[in-house]
Design a protein around this motif. Structure first.
Motif, mmCIF file in Angstrom:
data_model
loop_
_atom_site.group_PDB
_atom_site.id
_atom_site.type_symbol
_atom_site.label_atom_id
_atom_site.label_comp_id
_atom_site.label_asym_id
_atom_site.label_seq_id
_atom_site.Cartn_x
_atom_site.Cartn_y
_atom_site.Cartn_z
ATOM 1 N N HIS A 129 -15.883 12.901 35.983
ATOM 2 C CA HIS A 129 -17.228 12.839 35.403
ATOM 3 C C HIS A 129 -17.630 14.200 34.848
ATOM 4 C CE1 HIS A 129 -17.526 9.369 38.387
ATOM 5 N NE2 HIS A 129 -17.609 8.802 37.192
ATOM 6 N N HIS A 155 -23.713 5.822 30.620
ATOM 7 C CA HIS A 155 -23.397 4.462 31.078
ATOM 8 C C HIS A 155 -23.204 4.457 32.604
ATOM 9 C CE1 HIS A 155 -21.991 0.416 29.765
ATOM 10 N NE2 HIS A 155 -21.172 0.463 30.803
ATOM 11 N N TYR A 333 -16.400 6.935 23.178
ATOM 12 C CA TYR A 333 -16.335 6.704 24.621
ATOM 13 C C TYR A 333 -15.570 7.851 25.257
ATOM 14 C CZ TYR A 333 -18.013 2.013 23.664
ATOM 15 O OH TYR A 333 -18.779 0.954 23.270
ATOM 16 N N PHE A 343 -10.512 0.059 27.151
ATOM 17 C CA PHE A 343 -11.304 0.177 25.925
ATOM 18 C C PHE A 343 -10.597 -0.469 24.734
ATOM 19 C CE2 PHE A 343 -13.493 3.454 28.438
ATOM 20 C CZ PHE A 343 -14.765 2.922 28.340
HETATM 21 N N1 ARG Z 1 -18.776 4.528 35.543
HETATM 22 C C1 ARG Z 1 -17.441 4.504 35.044
HETATM 23 C C2 ARG Z 1 -16.516 5.291 35.962
HETATM 24 O O1 ARG Z 1 -16.966 6.075 36.772
HETATM 25 C C3 ARG Z 1 -17.314 5.094 33.652
HETATM 26 C C4 ARG Z 1 -18.032 4.345 32.572
HETATM 27 C C5 ARG Z 1 -17.522 4.675 31.216
HETATM 28 N N2 ARG Z 1 -18.239 4.036 30.130
HETATM 29 C C6 ARG Z 1 -18.142 2.758 29.819
HETATM 30 N N3 ARG Z 1 -18.839 2.313 28.783
HETATM 31 N N4 ARG Z 1 -17.366 1.929 30.461
HETATM 32 O O2 ARG Z 1 -15.306 5.121 35.865
#
Ligand code: ARG
Length: 572
Positions: A129, A155, A333, A343
């Motif tokens: 992150h 997101h 992304y 994706f």
């Molecule tokens: N919350 C997800 C993770 O920690 C990442 C999300 C990434 N963005 C998306 N649109 N899927 O792996």
């Protein structure tokens, strides 16, 4: 104003006239001259002529006298270009009077959604992150600076089955104790405790299951507890963003739950298109061309029998929303490489469903892992995931140490500012200066080193230029007449006029290591200039011109680092 483009445009005309169709002149910086064009070699086969002949004829046709002091054919058919001092002077003078440093805003501004950071509620942010946040922040800064309309989409993982166990754990703890743990960033132990009960205790597991049902059914009490979890986690994430100095705010949280109301219509639309198929206990889409190891087609789970929706369904809804409702034509992304296939599958379905059609494009801005010195995924000493806040604090502490050593006269208040700029800058720069596709090793020593391709080196180079002006008591530079004579001035000028080319390149590729590498070369080239060309000891016009070169270098370093999310103290 973009020299490389000027040269390329002129050569393109001459090449194209010869070839009877468009030709990319393949102009780039060169070891042998200032620039070179390699197009004659590629064209030789097409035209059935020796490349040297082609290059020679192109030089007969092209008009470059205003830009180049020398143009020649070399080797098997390269065209070598040496830029004229006069042209450099003119370009730099224009750059100096332009607040945008010669970098024009995009002629075709787009609406761009940058999907980044995206930590998960009630879970510690991990270094993945961190990478997403740092790279995404740079993307936002650069695209905004080039005049695009940028929508920051955080997101957040704020929905789904884990919330059953998280809410039940919250009830066990009591609301205020839970809120406390979360707001101070004790997310990991909160999550782990919930998980442990879930795994060990069947009664708890059943409560969690029922709680998920209540959450999906819109039960008021459950929703209130869910909101509490989300709000406390968001508060914590915002403190991390603040510490990192990134542009994300609370307005940018578009968590998974934001798309809940769109999931039903999305499912219906997919069904209407005949794309939904039942598989196991879920309705799925099987995009063409994706198979697992066993050769079986891979699904995106849209809707499970229990009524819950999959991670992929939310991403489908998000794409549809971003192109259709937000009018975005570029979707980025910024997510780690392990999610690449996810994706690609989502994009394939979205294209098929008509939610992602030209001019709209979606790009996965993938990145590798951060490794520890042992070459394995970065972990805490105890083997757990690293607490991001601890990492950032340590960076600032180490940078303060460094600042005190380097400049013992700096007052403590200034030390604190420098430490933050350098510590956080070092972490970001270590990330952004490596090809993002690759893993990189987290190494305090290297990222905080004052020489090498590091933030402190660049920040120091910038501060040193500012100190030249301070020492001489010069405020704003006004004289913008720049004349290039010394080879070290020539070399510096070439770097400076290249800024726009580098920035617009990164606009396309989002390869920030190219901007970082450029800034490092610029700073190193400046060092050479400063060593060979006296500035304050020079006189008259030479002095003014050299001061203008110093000022321009500092401004480009400042702006370039700003685009990477790194601040530049005036004094270090
Ligand atoms: N919350 C997800 C993770 O920690 C990442 C999300 C990434 N963005 C998306 N649109 N899927 O792996």
């Amino acid at each position: 104003m973009d020299l490389e483009k000027l040269l390329a445009d002129r050569l393109a005309q001459a090449f194209s006239a010869m070839a009877g169709g468009p030709v990319d002149p393949v102009v780039r910086r060169s070891q042998h001259a200032d620039y070179q064009s390699d197009a004659a070699l590629a064209l030789a086969r097409r035209l059935g002529r020796p490349p040297r002949d082609i290059a020679t004829e192109v030089l007969d046709r092209v008009e470059l006298t205003d830009l180049c002091a020398a143009v020649e054919v070399s080797g098997p058919g390269f065209i070598n270009l040496t830029v004229a001092e006069q042209a450099l002077g003119t370009l730099l003078a224009r750059m100096a009077t332009d607040p945008r440093l010669g970098v024009a805003v995009s002629a075709a501004p787009q609406t761009v959604v940058v999907d980044y950071s995206a930590p998960n509620v009630a879970k510690e942010m991990h270094v993945g992150h961190l990478r997403s946040t740092v790279i995404g922040d740079a993307a936002v800064r650069l695209l905004e600076w080039l005049g695009h309309r940028v929508i920051k989409a955080n997101h957040l993982g704020d929905w789904g089955t884990p919330f059953g166990m998280l809410i039940e754990h919250l009830l066990d703890l009591g609301e205020s104790e839970a809120a406390h743990e979360l707001s101070v960033g004790d997310l990991d132990s909160f999550y782990k405790a919930a998980r442990a009960k879930f795994d060990a205790d069947d009664a708890f597991k059943e409560r969690a299951r029922l709680r998920v049902v209540a959450l999906q059914g819109g039960d008021e009490l459950t929703l209130r507890l869910w909101r509490l979890l989300v709000a406390e986690s968001e508060k914590y994430f915002l403190t991390v963003y603040d510490q990192l100095g990134v542009l994300l705010t609370e307005q940018d949280f578009y968590g998974e739950s934001y798309y809940n109301d769109m999931l039903g219509p999305v499912t219906e639309e997919l069904d209407g298109l005949g794309l939904l198929r039942n598989s196991g206990d879920a309705a799925c889409v099987f995009p063409e061309g994706f198979t697992g190891r066993d050769g079986q087609p891979l699904p995106i789970i849209v809707r499970k029998r229990d009524g819950g929706y999959g991670y992929g369904a939310t991403d489908l809804a998000a794409i549809r929303h971003r192109t259709r409702d937000l009018g975005a034509t570029r979707l980025l992304y910024v997510v780690g490489l392990p999610q690449r296939q996810h994706f690609e599958m989502v994009y394939a379905v979205a294209r098929h469903a008509g939610w992602l059609s030209p001019p709209a494009v979606a790009e996965h801005i993938g990145f590798g892992s951060i490794l520890g010195s042992d070459g394995k995924m970065l972990r805490s000493r105890a083997g757990g995931s690293i607490k991001l806040v601890g990492l950032l604090d340590e960076a600032v502490t180490r940078a303060a140490e460094l600042a005190r050593q380097k400049n013992p006269d700096l007052p403590e208040a200034a030390i604190a500012d420098v430490a933050r700029a350098v510590g956080i800058g070092a972490i970001k720069y270590a990330d952004l200066s490596t090809d993002r596709i690759k893993d990189y090793v987290f190494d305090w020593q290297r990222m905080l080193s004052l020489d090498g391709n590091t933030a402190p080196y660049l920040q120091y180079a910038h501060a040193r230029i500012r100190s030249i002006f301070r020492r001489a008591g010069i405020g704003q530079i006004t004289a913008a007449s720049i004349s290039i004579a010394h080879p070290a001035e020539h070399a510096l000028a070439l770097e400076l006029v290249n800024f726009g080319t580098v920035v617009t390149g990164v606009e396309q590729t989002l390869e920030f290591h190219r901007l970082a590498g450029y800034l490092h070369t610029l700073a190193a080239t400046f060092s050479g200039f400063y060593e060979h060309c006296p500035v304050l000891r020079a006189a008259g016009e030479v002095r003014d011109s050299r001061l203008a070169l110093c000022d321009l270098t500092a401004r480009v370093l400042h702006q370039g680092l700003y685009l990477l999310g790194i601040t530049t103290p005036d004094r270090m």
